[in-house]
Design a protein around this motif. Structure first.
Motif, PDB file in Angstrom:
ATOM      1  N   ARG A  31       0.836  -1.210   0.000  1.00  0.00           N
ATOM      2  CA  ARG A  31       0.000   0.000   0.000  1.00  0.00           C
ATOM      3  C   ARG A  31       0.872   1.262   0.000  1.00  0.00           C
ATOM      4  O   ARG A  31       0.588   2.229  -0.703  1.00  0.00           O
ATOM      5  N   LEU A  32       1.951   1.232   0.805  1.00  0.00           N
ATOM      6  CA  LEU A  32       2.866   2.380   0.838  1.00  0.00           C
ATOM      7  C   LEU A  32       3.422   2.659  -0.558  1.00  0.00           C
ATOM      8  O   LEU A  32       3.379   3.794  -1.042  1.00  0.00           O
ATOM      9  N   LEU A  33       3.885   1.612  -1.249  1.00  0.00           N
ATOM     10  CA  LEU A  33       4.493   1.782  -2.575  1.00  0.00           C
ATOM     11  C   LEU A  33       3.475   2.308  -3.584  1.00  0.00           C
ATOM     12  O   LEU A  33       3.771   3.215  -4.364  1.00  0.00           O
ATOM     13  N   ALA A  34       2.246   1.729  -3.539  1.00  0.00           N
ATOM     14  CA  ALA A  34       1.210   2.154  -4.489  1.00  0.00           C
ATOM     15  C   ALA A  34       0.833   3.620  -4.248  1.00  0.00           C
ATOM     16  O   ALA A  34       0.707   4.403  -5.194  1.00  0.00           O
ATOM     17  N   GLN A  35       0.682   4.002  -2.969  1.00  0.00           N
ATOM     18  CA  GLN A  35       0.283   5.389  -2.680  1.00  0.00           C
ATOM     19  C   GLN A  35       1.396   6.376  -3.019  1.00  0.00           C
ATOM     20  O   GLN A  35       1.111   7.483  -3.490  1.00  0.00           O
ATOM     21  N   VAL A  36       2.662   5.985  -2.795  1.00  0.00           N
ATOM     22  CA  VAL A  36       3.773   6.878  -3.153  1.00  0.00           C
ATOM     23  C   VAL A  36       3.770   7.112  -4.665  1.00  0.00           C
ATOM     24  O   VAL A  36       3.941   8.245  -5.133  1.00  0.00           O
ATOM     25  N   LEU A  37       3.531   6.045  -5.441  1.00  0.00           N
ATOM     26  CA  LEU A  37       3.500   6.181  -6.898  1.00  0.00           C
ATOM     27  C   LEU A  37       2.350   7.096  -7.342  1.00  0.00           C
ATOM     28  O   LEU A  37       2.538   7.969  -8.193  1.00  0.00           O
ATOM     29  N   VAL A  38       1.169   6.909  -6.729  1.00  0.00           N
ATOM     30  CA  VAL A  38       0.019   7.760  -7.083  1.00  0.00           C
ATOM     31  C   VAL A  38       0.321   9.224  -6.724  1.00  0.00           C
ATOM     32  O   VAL A  38       0.054  10.134  -7.508  1.00  0.00           O
ATOM     33  N   PHE A  63       7.140   9.619   0.566  1.00  0.00           N
ATOM     34  CA  PHE A  63       6.858  10.406  -0.639  1.00  0.00           C
ATOM     35  C   PHE A  63       7.626  11.729  -0.618  1.00  0.00           C
ATOM     36  O   PHE A  63       8.247  12.106  -1.618  1.00  0.00           O
ATOM     37  N   PHE A  64       7.612  12.445   0.525  1.00  0.00           N
ATOM     38  CA  PHE A  64       8.325  13.736   0.599  1.00  0.00           C
ATOM     39  C   PHE A  64       9.819  13.542   0.322  1.00  0.00           C
ATOM     40  O   PHE A  64      10.414  14.325  -0.420  1.00  0.00           O
ATOM     41  N   THR A  65      10.394  12.482   0.908  1.00  0.00           N
ATOM     42  CA  THR A  65      11.831  12.224   0.722  1.00  0.00           C
ATOM     43  C   THR A  65      12.129  11.917  -0.748  1.00  0.00           C
ATOM     44  O   THR A  65      13.054  12.487  -1.339  1.00  0.00           O
ATOM     45  N   LEU A  66      11.309  11.035  -1.354  1.00  0.00           N
ATOM     46  CA  LEU A  66      11.522  10.671  -2.763  1.00  0.00           C
ATOM     47  C   LEU A  66      11.332  11.893  -3.669  1.00  0.00           C
ATOM     48  O   LEU A  66      12.099  12.116  -4.608  1.00  0.00           O
ATOM     49  N   ASN A  67      10.326  12.705  -3.346  1.00  0.00           N
ATOM     50  CA  ASN A  67      10.042  13.889  -4.158  1.00  0.00           C
ATOM     51  C   ASN A  67      11.203  14.890  -4.111  1.00  0.00           C
ATOM     52  O   ASN A  67      11.572  15.474  -5.136  1.00  0.00           O
TER      53      ASN A  67
END
Ligand SMILES: [Zn+2]
Ligand SMILES: [Zn+2]
Length: 251
Positions: free
Chosen positions: A106-113, A186-190
């Motif tokens: 779920r974490l991976l899917a939401q980060v991608l969205v 997400f913030f870190t990846l962004n």
């Protein structure tokens, strides 16, 4: 629950995450940490031909004046604009930290969205601020001060641009009801992707080389935007520019 040990460790520092200073320190610290390796490459590039061979614009170099003015504007925007807003958000909507970690899929899917939504929101904002001369002059021109990119130019932007992009990044995980760990991921990846976009290097492990079928533009794509201005408005992926007829790839 693969992520539970990580989340338990973070919960043991919950006083840090509950601090009103946490968003400001997190975003500055992550940003500067990601910029550091590229700054070292910039230092090496003037002396080492191998490093220079990975530069997108080999003739360009990064001056200390540019480094100083990029750092000054980033700190100014964070302290004067982002900090008061994050404190207001902390006061009005305190972050609830649940006991359980989110499931990894779920974490991976939401980060991608979140990433796809941020890419779309930024594409529309960016296109609009190039097509309307008044918007360009007053809000986006600052970001085009440098025609060749280097890591610290990622946040060399007007207050309006910094706040708009910050808002886009903050809204999507809220709308999706993301877990705090998902939001931080997400913030870190962004932040990483925006620094990589501006790093000025085409490295063998760059994200655009890892994502297949030319779906991801990355550093070469965004460097061409700084150079040519009329193309490549999406920050990360290529599909919106492809659809809008504004995709420009290196010859
Ligand atoms: Zn840029
Ligand atoms: Zn632009």
């Amino acid at each position: 629950m693969l992520l539970q040990p990580i989340w338990d460790l973070m919960l043991s520092q919950s006083s840090v995450m509950h601090s009103p200073f946490f968003p400001l320190i997190f975003s500055l610290l992550v940003y500067l940490t990601f910029c550091l390796p590229f700054l070292l490459l910039d230092l090496l590039a003037s002396r080492c031909a191998l490093v220079r061979s990975f530069k997108l614009q080999p003739q360009s170099s990064v001056s200390w004046t540019a480094v100083r003015s990029c750092l000054a504007l980033t700190l100014y925007n964070h302290l004067v604009f982002i900090f008061p807003l994050t404190v207001l958000h902390w006061y009005l909507r305190p972050e609830h930290l649940p006991e359980e970690a989110p499931p990894l899929p779920r974490l991976l899917a939401q980060v991608l969205v979140c990433l796809l939504l941020f890419d779309f929101q930024s594409f529309v904002w960016h296109l609009l601020h190039h097509k309307v001369p008044w918007l360009y002059r007053n809000f986006h021109k600052v970001h085009h001060t440098y025609t060749s990119t280097s890591a610290l130019t990622a946040e060399y932007s007007s207050a309006w641009e910094t706040l708009s992009l910050g808002l886009f990044a903050a809204v999507s995980p809220e709308l999706l009801g993301c877990h705090p760990l998902t939001k931080l991921t997400f913030f870190t990846l962004n932040i990483w992707l925006s620094v990589e976009d501006h790093c000025g290097y085409d490295l063998p492990w760059s994200t655009h080389r890892l994502v297949p079928f030319g779906l991801y533009g990355g550093a070469p794509h965004h460097d061409l935007h700084h150079l040519k201005s009329k193309f490549n408005f999406a920050p990360y992926f290529t599909h919106w520019d492809r659809l809008a007829g504004t995709l420009y790839l290196q010859d």
